[in-house]
Design an enzyme around this catalytic site. Structure first.
Site, PDB file in Angstrom:
ATOM      1  N   MET A   1      -7.412   8.704   9.599  1.00  0.00           N
ATOM      2  CA  MET A   1      -8.058   9.133   8.345  1.00  0.00           C
ATOM      3  C   MET A   1      -9.096  10.227   8.596  1.00  0.00           C
ATOM      4  O   MET A   1     -10.151  10.259   7.944  1.00  0.00           O
ATOM      5  CB  MET A   1      -8.734   7.916   7.655  1.00  0.00           C
TER       6      MET A   1
ATOM      7  N   ASP B   1       0.853  -1.186   0.000  1.00  0.00           N
ATOM      8  CA  ASP B   1       0.000   0.000   0.000  1.00  0.00           C
ATOM      9  C   ASP B   1       0.885   1.231   0.000  1.00  0.00           C
ATOM     10  O   ASP B   1       2.099   1.134   0.113  1.00  0.00           O
ATOM     11  CB  ASP B   1      -0.880   0.010   1.254  1.00  0.00           C
TER      12      ASP B   1
ATOM     13  N   LYS C   1      -1.472   2.796  -6.113  1.00  0.00           N
ATOM     14  CA  LYS C   1      -1.801   3.478  -7.361  1.00  0.00           C
ATOM     15  C   LYS C   1      -3.131   3.016  -7.945  1.00  0.00           C
ATOM     16  O   LYS C   1      -3.625   3.574  -8.898  1.00  0.00           O
ATOM     17  CB  LYS C   1      -0.668   3.371  -8.374  1.00  0.00           C
TER      18      LYS C   1
HETATM   19  N1  SAH Z   1      -3.205  -0.128   9.620  1.00  0.00           N
HETATM   20  C1  SAH Z   1      -2.689   1.198   9.833  1.00  0.00           C
HETATM   21  C2  SAH Z   1      -3.751   2.256   9.639  1.00  0.00           C
HETATM   22  C3  SAH Z   1      -4.333   2.295   8.229  1.00  0.00           C
HETATM   23  S1  SAH Z   1      -5.416   3.640   7.982  1.00  0.00           S
HETATM   24  C4  SAH Z   1      -2.054   1.276  11.224  1.00  0.00           C
HETATM   25  O1  SAH Z   1      -2.197   0.336  12.010  1.00  0.00           O
HETATM   26  O2  SAH Z   1      -1.366   2.264  11.500  1.00  0.00           O
HETATM   27  C5  SAH Z   1      -4.304   4.896   7.421  1.00  0.00           C
HETATM   28  C6  SAH Z   1      -4.262   6.011   8.427  1.00  0.00           C
HETATM   29  O3  SAH Z   1      -3.348   5.687   9.476  1.00  0.00           O
HETATM   30  C7  SAH Z   1      -3.767   7.338   7.917  1.00  0.00           C
HETATM   31  O4  SAH Z   1      -4.773   8.042   7.242  1.00  0.00           O
HETATM   32  C8  SAH Z   1      -3.371   8.017   9.193  1.00  0.00           C
HETATM   33  O5  SAH Z   1      -4.507   8.451   9.918  1.00  0.00           O
HETATM   34  C9  SAH Z   1      -2.757   6.872   9.969  1.00  0.00           C
HETATM   35  N2  SAH Z   1      -1.294   6.791   9.800  1.00  0.00           N
HETATM   36  C10 SAH Z   1      -0.600   5.722   9.353  1.00  0.00           C
HETATM   37  N3  SAH Z   1       0.739   5.953   9.417  1.00  0.00           N
HETATM   38  C11 SAH Z   1       0.880   7.204   9.932  1.00  0.00           C
HETATM   39  C12 SAH Z   1       1.994   8.033  10.242  1.00  0.00           C
HETATM   40  N4  SAH Z   1       3.256   7.619  10.074  1.00  0.00           N
HETATM   41  N5  SAH Z   1       1.748   9.262  10.745  1.00  0.00           N
HETATM   42  C13 SAH Z   1       0.506   9.695  10.947  1.00  0.00           C
HETATM   43  N6  SAH Z   1      -0.588   8.967  10.660  1.00  0.00           N
HETATM   44  C14 SAH Z   1      -0.414   7.737  10.175  1.00  0.00           C
END
Ligand code: SAH
Length: 248
Positions: free
Chosen positions: A171, A35, A56
């Site tokens: 998100m 992803d 993409k």
């Molecule tokens: N499975 C992922 C979350 C997927 S949803 C997890 O466990 O982290 C994707 C969202 O995660 C983004 O829109 C944001 O809100 C958050 N996110 C993921 N990585 C991030 C990062 N390094 N910094 C800030 N937000 C992050």
């Protein structure tokens, strides 16, 4: 003989915050479907593997999700060692559950490799504990992706307004004004502290702290952008303006 699919969490975006198992599997994979991942992880994928950028495929509508799942199944049926690499933990949003279901329905062997989730690690690394004995005995993690004004049944903002614990929103940047409005309308104190951490654990990480009533304006003025973790609750008061994660 069928191959195997590994649903692997890539952690919050730093190569040294991958699990040892994730690293081992990435390095030996024949196919990697990834992803849009935060940070430097993408630069550490082996060029010898077939690298498939699932980001993409755009906004991840149903058909595109089906396409990704079909690809995983097809490669596994070719006998390949397939890594499905997802940001954070594979089962916190990001449709990992659906992918597992499809793989199992197709008789594909699966291994799950948990990852460090951004929901806890990103606030944690700036000194915001998601729970604290003094002020938060519970924490809930919600998606901010659904517009609260659209009336779809998803996140119960009305109930969350009365939740006495930390609310972590992923998100949620696009819908931030509607989310804050929904929480305040349903009774959450307008002065509740809020922190937004953009690009957590990256070199260009940025933190914005304000209150539930003020944060939409502040975020707009500062051009706050995704990806970001939003923290709502008194634990934000522990933020001291310092970064507590090691530098790379
Ligand atoms: N499975 C992922 C979350 C997927 S949803 C997890 O466990 O982290 C994707 C969202 O995660 C983004 O829109 C944001 O809100 C958050 N996110 C993921 N990585 C991030 C990062 N390094 N910094 C800030 N937000 C992050």
């Amino acid at each position: 003989m069928n191959g195997k699919v590994y649903l692997v969490g890539a952690g919050p975006g730093r190569r040294d915050l991958l699990t040892l198992r994730a690293r081992e599997l990435i390095d030996s994979a024949e196919v990697i479907l990834y992803d849009q991942l935060a940070g430097e992880i993408l630069t550490t994928l082996p060029p010898t593997a077939e690298l498939i950028d699932c980001g993409k495929f755009g906004r991840r509508h149903t058909l595109e999700q089906e396409e990704i799942e079909a690809l995983m199944v097809a490669r596994a049926k070719e006998g390949k060692k397939v890594v499905r690499l997802k940001g954070g933990d594979p089962f916190l949003f990001g449709r990992g559950g659906e992918e597992l279901e499809t793989l199992l329905l197709n008789g594909i062997e699966v291994e799950i490799v948990p990852g460090i989730t951004s929901a806890i690690a990103v606030p944690g690394c700036i000194g915001i504990p998601v729970t604290h004995r003094a002020c938060a005995s519970q924490v809930t993690i919600v998606t901010g992706h659904e517009d609260p004004t659209k009336g779809r049944i998803g996140v119960r903002w009305d109930l969350l307004a009365r939740f006495e614990g930390t609310i972590i929103i992923l998100m949620g940047i696009k819908n931030l004004p509607a989310i804050c409005d929904a929480l305040i309308t349903h009774g959450k104190a307008p002065g509740t502290p809020v922190a937004i951490i953009e690009r957590g654990l990256q070199d260009d990480q940025r933190v914005t702290v304000s209150t539930l009533s003020e944060i939409p304006v502040v975020a707009k003025r500062n051009h706050v952008e995704p990806p970001a973790v939003i923290v709502v609750g008194d634990v934000v008061g522990y933020y001291r303006g310092i970064n507590l994660c090691h530098s790379t």
